[in-house]
Motif scaffolding. Sequence first.
Motif, mmCIF file in Angstrom:
data_model
loop_
_atom_site.group_PDB
_atom_site.id
_atom_site.type_symbol
_atom_site.label_atom_id
_atom_site.label_comp_id
_atom_site.label_asym_id
_atom_site.label_seq_id
_atom_site.Cartn_x
_atom_site.Cartn_y
_atom_site.Cartn_z
ATOM 1 N N PRO A 1 0.919 -1.258 0.175
ATOM 2 C CA PRO A 1 0.218 -0.148 -0.040
ATOM 3 C C PRO A 1 0.678 1.392 0.032
ATOM 4 C CG PRO A 1 -0.678 -1.560 1.701
ATOM 5 C CD PRO A 1 0.671 -1.944 1.264
ATOM 6 N N GLU A 2 0.351 2.261 -0.677
ATOM 7 C CA GLU A 2 0.961 3.704 -0.710
ATOM 8 C C GLU A 2 0.812 4.106 0.846
ATOM 9 O OE1 GLU A 2 2.802 5.319 -2.830
ATOM 10 O OE2 GLU A 2 2.750 3.497 -4.070
ATOM 11 N N PRO A 3 1.822 4.834 1.148
ATOM 12 C CA PRO A 3 1.949 5.267 2.497
ATOM 13 C C PRO A 3 1.252 6.628 2.455
ATOM 14 C CG PRO A 3 4.009 5.686 1.364
ATOM 15 C CD PRO A 3 3.333 4.769 0.609
ATOM 16 N N ARG A 4 0.529 6.789 3.603
ATOM 17 C CA ARG A 4 -0.124 7.955 3.955
ATOM 18 C C ARG A 4 0.644 8.857 5.110
ATOM 19 N NH1 ARG A 4 -6.584 6.299 3.378
ATOM 20 N NH2 ARG A 4 -6.457 4.750 1.992
ATOM 21 N N PHE A 5 0.508 10.104 5.305
ATOM 22 C CA PHE A 5 1.223 10.875 6.190
ATOM 23 C C PHE A 5 0.263 11.877 6.923
ATOM 24 C CE2 PHE A 5 4.170 9.921 2.630
ATOM 25 C CZ PHE A 5 5.166 9.449 3.342
ATOM 26 N N ALA A 6 0.461 11.520 8.429
ATOM 27 C CA ALA A 6 -0.401 12.303 9.153
ATOM 28 C C ALA A 6 0.576 13.205 10.114
ATOM 29 C CB ALA A 6 -1.150 11.470 10.373
ATOM 30 N N ARG A 7 0.072 14.369 10.541
ATOM 31 C CA ARG A 7 0.790 15.191 11.330
ATOM 32 C C ARG A 7 0.322 15.398 12.978
ATOM 33 N NH1 ARG A 7 5.420 17.723 9.515
ATOM 34 N NH2 ARG A 7 5.714 19.883 10.538
ATOM 35 N N VAL B 1 -2.718 9.469 13.656
ATOM 36 C CA VAL B 1 -3.089 8.331 12.640
ATOM 37 C C VAL B 1 -4.408 8.186 12.747
ATOM 38 C CG1 VAL B 1 -2.911 6.094 11.933
ATOM 39 C CG2 VAL B 1 -0.835 7.189 12.511
ATOM 40 N N LEU B 2 -5.226 8.125 13.834
ATOM 41 C CA LEU B 2 -6.659 7.872 13.909
ATOM 42 C C LEU B 2 -7.512 9.062 13.221
ATOM 43 C CD1 LEU B 2 -7.069 6.368 17.461
ATOM 44 C CD2 LEU B 2 -6.460 5.150 15.310
ATOM 45 N N ASP B 3 -7.015 10.346 13.388
ATOM 46 C CA ASP B 3 -7.594 11.532 13.062
ATOM 47 C C ASP B 3 -7.529 11.614 11.604
ATOM 48 O OD1 ASP B 3 -8.562 11.840 15.719
ATOM 49 O OD2 ASP B 3 -6.724 13.277 16.157
ATOM 50 N N HIS B 4 -6.383 11.364 10.975
ATOM 51 C CA HIS B 4 -6.154 11.502 9.524
ATOM 52 C C HIS B 4 -6.690 10.364 8.904
ATOM 53 C CE1 HIS B 4 -3.747 11.563 5.842
ATOM 54 N NE2 HIS B 4 -3.578 12.995 6.122
#
Length: 349
Positions: free
Chosen positions: A3-9, A90-93
Motif C-alpha cells: 500500500p502507498e504510505p499516507r502521512f499524518a501530522r 493516525v486515527l484522526d487523519h
Amino acid sequence: MTPEPRFARTEDGVTIAYQLLGQGPPLVWMPSLSNITAQWRIPSMRAAYTALARKVTLVLYDGRGTGISDRRIDLGDLGVDAHLRDLRAVLDHAGLERPSLLGYYHAVATAIAFAAREPERVNRLVLFGGSARLREAMLPAQTQALLSLVDQDWNLFADAAATAWLGWDSATSGRWTAEAFRTATSPAAAKAWFEAAAHIDVSAEVPLVRAPALVLHRQSEQQIPVEVFRRLAGALPDGRLIELPGSTPTLFMENPVADVELVTGFVRTGRIARPTTGNKLTARERDVLRRLASGDSNTEIGRELGITVHTVERHLSAIYRKIGARGRSDAIRISAMPDDGSPGRGRPA
C-alpha cells in the motif's frame, strides 16, 4: 502490492507515515521499532498483513523517529505521551472513530494508556509481548544482552534481534527481518527508545480500561515470563489471557492461520476461538473440569476421581492455562460456551 504510505501530522509537528488496507472493522497494529516499507519484504509478514486485511481494515504505522516517519525528533521526548500523539494523529487523519488496537511489544503500554484515557475511541484491545510496566518486558537476560548491542554493533543487534530473539529463520524471512530492524531507525534513536521505555509505567491506568482485552502469550522461558501476562490479564477489568502453543515470541509466524483467526475473530465479534493445537485437555483434565462445573470442591473432585487434592490442583492449573481461564469461576463460565466463545452450553476442549 504494498500500500502507498499516507502521512499524518501530530499536534507537536511530527510527520507519521501509515498504511491502510483491507475491509471490515478497523484494527490498528501499533509499532515498536518499525519500518512499514521494509516489513512488506518479509514473506511471513506480507502473508500476515494480507490475511488480516481479508477480515479487517488493517492500519500499520511507523512511530516517530522510525521507518519512513519523521526522524528529526526530540530524542528526549519518547515517553508514552509522545507515542499517544502519534496514534491520535493516525486515527484522526484516517478518520477512524473506534478501532481495535493491536499493541505489540513496546506499544502494549501505549494501547493501555489510550484505552484508559479515551475509552470512547477504542473498541477492543489485543496485547502481545509487552507490559504495562515496560521494564518488566526488558528484564530477561537475553533481552538485556541484546540491548547491549545497540551501542556496540548496530548490524549485529539487527541480526540477533531477528534470529536469536524473535526466532525468525536464517533464510529469506530472517534476512529481511534483520534488514527491517537495521533500517527502522538510527542507533542513537533506538537507544533513546529503549531508555525511555524502561521508565514507561501505565500500571495505574490498567483498571481504568473498559474495552474487552485479549492478552496473548507465546514465548520461551528465556524471554518474558508468562506471569507478567497473567498479572496483566487479571488486572484488566475485561481481560482474557490465551497462552498460544509454541515458543516463538511472535504472532503470525509459528501458527499463522490460527493466529489470524484468533485475532480477527475477536476484533470482529468479540468471540475467542480458543487455539487447540497442542492445547487439548487430557481425558482426566476433562473429568476434573466437568466436576468443577458441577460445583464440586477440590476435595470432592479428588474423592470422586480417586486422586489427591494436590493432583486436582495440578490439573486445574493446566486447565486454566489451556483454556485461557483467569480462575475457577472463569473456567466454569468458559466450559459452558461453545468453542467459538459465544454464550451457550458447550463442552471442554
